[in-house]
Scaffold this active site. Sequence first.
Site, PDB file in Angstrom:
ATOM      1  N   LYS A  32      43.145  42.436  40.069  1.00 59.11           N
ATOM      2  CA  LYS A  32      41.709  42.255  39.898  1.00 59.11           C
ATOM      3  C   LYS A  32      41.433  42.127  38.419  1.00 59.11           C
ATOM      4  O   LYS A  32      41.866  42.965  37.622  1.00 59.11           O
ATOM      5  CB  LYS A  32      40.955  43.458  40.474  1.00 59.11           C
ATOM      6  N   ASP A  59      36.439  39.575  39.549  1.00 55.99           N
ATOM      7  CA  ASP A  59      35.334  40.539  39.738  1.00 55.99           C
ATOM      8  C   ASP A  59      34.298  40.351  38.625  1.00 55.99           C
ATOM      9  O   ASP A  59      34.267  41.107  37.662  1.00 55.99           O
ATOM     10  CB  ASP A  59      35.957  41.941  39.717  1.00 55.99           C
ATOM     11  N   LYS A  61      30.921  39.957  39.323  1.00 51.46           N
ATOM     12  CA  LYS A  61      29.674  40.595  39.773  1.00 51.46           C
ATOM     13  C   LYS A  61      28.427  39.849  39.295  1.00 51.46           C
ATOM     14  O   LYS A  61      27.563  40.412  38.622  1.00 51.46           O
ATOM     15  CB  LYS A  61      29.582  42.039  39.252  1.00 51.46           C
ATOM     16  N   ASP A  64      21.972  37.110  39.018  1.00 52.77           N
ATOM     17  CA  ASP A  64      21.021  36.272  38.283  1.00 52.77           C
ATOM     18  C   ASP A  64      20.222  35.479  39.312  1.00 52.77           C
ATOM     19  O   ASP A  64      20.367  35.721  40.516  1.00 52.77           O
ATOM     20  CB  ASP A  64      21.803  35.361  37.304  1.00 52.77           C
ATOM     21  N   THR A 123      30.274  52.252  42.020  1.00 47.89           N
ATOM     22  CA  THR A 123      30.858  53.572  42.322  1.00 47.89           C
ATOM     23  C   THR A 123      30.663  54.556  41.170  1.00 47.89           C
ATOM     24  O   THR A 123      30.973  55.737  41.300  1.00 47.89           O
ATOM     25  CB  THR A 123      32.359  53.442  42.663  1.00 47.89           C
ATOM     26  N   ARG A 214      42.556  52.699  36.265  1.00 49.51           N
ATOM     27  CA  ARG A 214      43.161  53.672  35.356  1.00 49.51           C
ATOM     28  C   ARG A 214      44.190  54.612  35.962  1.00 49.51           C
ATOM     29  O   ARG A 214      45.158  54.951  35.261  1.00 49.51           O
ATOM     30  CB  ARG A 214      42.037  54.428  34.625  1.00 49.51           C
TER      31      ARG A 214
HETATM   32  O1  C5P Z   1      39.846  52.412  36.391  1.00 53.87           O
HETATM   33  P1  C5P Z   1      39.118  52.444  37.716  1.00 53.87           P
HETATM   34  O2  C5P Z   1      40.028  52.719  38.890  1.00 53.87           O
HETATM   35  O3  C5P Z   1      37.889  53.307  37.701  1.00 53.87           O
HETATM   36  O4  C5P Z   1      38.648  50.922  37.878  1.00 53.87           O
HETATM   37  C1  C5P Z   1      37.818  50.493  38.910  1.00 53.87           C
HETATM   38  C2  C5P Z   1      37.596  49.019  38.781  1.00 53.87           C
HETATM   39  O5  C5P Z   1      36.774  48.586  39.850  1.00 53.87           O
HETATM   40  C3  C5P Z   1      36.926  48.594  37.488  1.00 53.87           C
HETATM   41  O6  C5P Z   1      37.533  47.384  37.076  1.00 53.87           O
HETATM   42  C4  C5P Z   1      35.485  48.348  37.876  1.00 53.87           C
HETATM   43  O7  C5P Z   1      34.908  47.298  37.144  1.00 53.87           O
HETATM   44  C5  C5P Z   1      35.597  47.951  39.353  1.00 53.87           C
HETATM   45  N1  C5P Z   1      34.457  48.271  40.183  1.00 53.87           N
HETATM   46  C6  C5P Z   1      33.978  49.545  40.366  1.00 53.87           C
HETATM   47  N2  C5P Z   1      32.892  49.789  41.151  1.00 53.87           N
HETATM   48  C7  C5P Z   1      32.295  48.794  41.808  1.00 53.87           C
HETATM   49  C8  C5P Z   1      32.780  47.494  41.668  1.00 53.87           C
HETATM   50  C9  C5P Z   1      33.881  47.274  40.854  1.00 53.87           C
HETATM   51  O8  C5P Z   1      34.542  50.486  39.787  1.00 53.87           O
HETATM   52  N3  C5P Z   1      31.304  49.043  42.616  1.00 53.87           N
END
Ligand code: C5P
Length: 235
Positions: A32, A59, A61, A64, A123, A214
């Site tokens: 992603k 991703d 998102k 607009d 999230t 992460r």
């Molecule tokens: O590092 P981590 O596991 O928190 O990364 C989550 C990834 O998912 C990030 O790239 C973030 O942009 C993406 N994301 C998210 N929540 C959403 C949509 C996408 O954390 N609702």
Amino acid sequence: MLNPIFVAIDTPDLEAARELATNLSGHIGGIKVGLEFFCANGVAGVLELTQLGMPIFLDLKFHDIPNTVAGALRGAMRAHPSILNIHATGGEDMMKTAVATVEECAVKMSCRKPLLIAVTMLTSLDSKDLYILGSSDAPQKHVTRLAKLSQDCGLDGVVCSALEINAVREVCGNSFKLIVPGIRLEGNDMGDQKRTLTPKQAIENGADYIVIGRPITSAADPIAAVQAINSTLSI
Ligand code: C5P
């Protein structure tokens, strides 16, 4: 089971992204890339990663007006992603225009239509954040309403947290794709995420794909981290 893990490669550095994706290939379902990678490397950078042969979830998102989102999606389609996304809160007209645009583009490009997915509620937000934004609904109700609207507009699925999967499945059924970020292992730093569950819990709840950043990319040994997660999923 096919590997449901999309690893979030959040870096502006193309070489670092390529190296990480190459090392992880064979252990994950796809990669992603989001705003951090895309703003630095654009479509050309995503195409470089496409050459690794893994499905790519782009991703970006988009949020607009319908005309602008349609133009942005046409540009994003040039990167040949397997999954693209927009924000459900862009509204009905924007989502319907997005669906039509992606379908038209896929026909013109003679390529397989990517999954078009709507982000419901980030999230990194919880009920308190939602209240400040003007909704007194619980996250589950908010997410479920946006998921139903997205489905009615023709989207293929939504991004939601693992905590809302059962409620969304009840309303939207089993073929609607659920992509789930906010994944943390026991003892992981939550960072900026607020609505989290473990990979195993998310899959048991019925996620189609889980997005993990992460907990894998910041690990001392990302391959070992992903292998440990795979073993919890019996992969
Ligand atoms: O590092 P981590 O596991 O928190 O990364 C989550 C990834 O998912 C990030 O790239 C973030 O942009 C993406 N994301 C998210 N929540 C959403 C949509 C996408 O954390 N609702």
